[in-house]
Scaffold this active site. Sequence first.
Site, short mmCIF file in Angstrom:
data_model
loop_
_atom_site.label_atom_id
_atom_site.label_comp_id
_atom_site.label_asym_id
_atom_site.label_seq_id
_atom_site.Cartn_x
_atom_site.Cartn_y
_atom_site.Cartn_z
N CYS A 279 46.90 -81.25 -20.39
CA CYS A 279 45.99 -80.88 -21.49
C CYS A 279 46.73 -80.86 -22.82
O CYS A 279 46.20 -81.29 -23.86
CB CYS A 279 45.38 -79.50 -21.23
N CYS B 224 48.67 -76.00 -19.92
CA CYS B 224 48.64 -77.12 -18.97
C CYS B 224 49.27 -78.34 -19.65
O CYS B 224 48.85 -78.75 -20.72
CB CYS B 224 47.19 -77.41 -18.58
#
Length: 437
Positions: free
Chosen positions: A366, A363
Amino acid sequence: MLREIGVFVCFLALGGLLNTELTGVLDDCFCDVESIDVFNNFKIYPRIKKLTERDYFRYYRVNLKRPCPFWPDDGHCSIKDCHVEPCPEYTKAANTMSDMTECEQAKELGAINSTLSNQSKEAFADWARHDDAQDHFCELDDETSPDAEYVDLLLNPERFTGYKGPSAWRVWNSIYEENCFKPRSVYRPLNPLAPSRGESGKSISALCLCLEKRVFYRLISGLHSSINIHLCAKYLLDEGWGQTVWGPNVKEFRRRFDMAETKGEGTRRLKNLYFLYLIELRALYKVAPYFERSIVNLYTGNSQEDGATKDLLLQVFNEIKTFPMHFDEKSMFAGHKIEAKTLKEEFRLHFKNISRIMDCVGCSKCRLWGKLQTQGLGTALKILFSEKEIKNLPEHSPSKGFQLTRQEIVALMNAFSRLSTSIYQLHNFRLLLKENR
C-alpha cells in the site's frame, strides 16, 4: 465559483450511481459520461496499460524504509519484511485463532515481491549512470537514499492486502483533517468510510471554499476513490485448494460507493475520481511538447525497446490531444499577486505534507502505490504550473527551466494509468450490478 471555469472543468454528475443509470450530460460543461468512458475505455486505457508494461515504466525506485515523521510507528516492525502492524500476542482472553490467521494473511498479502533478475540489476546501474549525466532540474530524496530500491510494479499489483483498521484510518484521517483544505463545517470521522456530517445534500462547490482549495480537496478524494476501486476490483475471493482467486467484490464496492449505503457520499467520491482524471489528463496534454523533442530518450540501453516505448508514449499524447474537455489551470492562483503567491505556496506545502504521510502507511505494498500515485499527482501539478517553462524548451538541448527525472516520469504515467484503470473498472462494476439486479 464553478462558473469561473465554465466548460473547461467537467465535474462529473453521477447522480445515484447504483440506484439510477449513469448516463447523460454532466453538470457545468458540455461533456457527458458516455464520452469520457468511451474515450478512456477504448482509446486511452488499452494504450496506457501497454505502455506501463514496458521496461522503462515497470520499474520504480522507492524507499519503503523511511520512518513515519508524524507519529510513532504504532508498533510496526522496523525490518523490511514486516508489512502491516504486528500480530497481537496470543492470549486466550484477548485473541482468537481467527484473529491470528487474519493478521498473518494480511502480512502475506501486503508483502513486496522484490524478485529482480541479475540482468535487471545490471541494467539499473547503467540507467543510473545515464540519468546522472542528464541536466536535471531537481532530485527527490527517494532517488538518492541508500535504502531506495527498484521494485517491479508488474510483480506487485495494486489490490486487496488486508490492510485496514485504526492504522489505515489514521493515515486517511490525518490527510483529510490536518492537510486537506476543507470548510470547517465538514467533519470526517476517524473511519473515512463513514459519511461526513455537514455535507449531506451539498456539493463541494456549495461550501465556502475558493476554487484552489476545492481542487485540492477533490484531488485527494479522487485519489482515495481510485485506490478503493482497485481494492474492490482485485479482491481476495478464495484461497482454497492451494490456488488464490482474485476478482471483483461487488459487496465491498457497494459498501464504499453505493448512494444508499454511504448516504450520498459514494456519489461524491466518484465525482472526484473523474475530476482527478481530468486534472492529470490536462497535465499530460501540457507536457506533450517536452517528450516530443528528439533529445528526450526513454533510456533502458536497448535502442529498439526505447524507440518503441517512445512511439507508444507519443500515441498516448496524440489521443489526449483529441479530447477537448480539459481543466483550465489558468483559473487557479490568478487573483491578487501576493494572495495568489501565498495560496499557491500553502497549496504546495499541504501536498508535500501528504506525500510524507505515505511513509506512515503500515502495509508495504500500500505504501508503494501510495507513494507512487502521490508523486505522480505532484508531478502533474508541477507541469500545470510550468507552462511558460515548457513552451520555452530548446529542441536539441536540456533546459534548467523545466526537467523531469526518470522517477517523476514513471510516477506520472503509472499514476494516470491507475486512474484510467479505475474508470475502466468502474464501468465493469456497473455491468456486474446490472447483472445482479
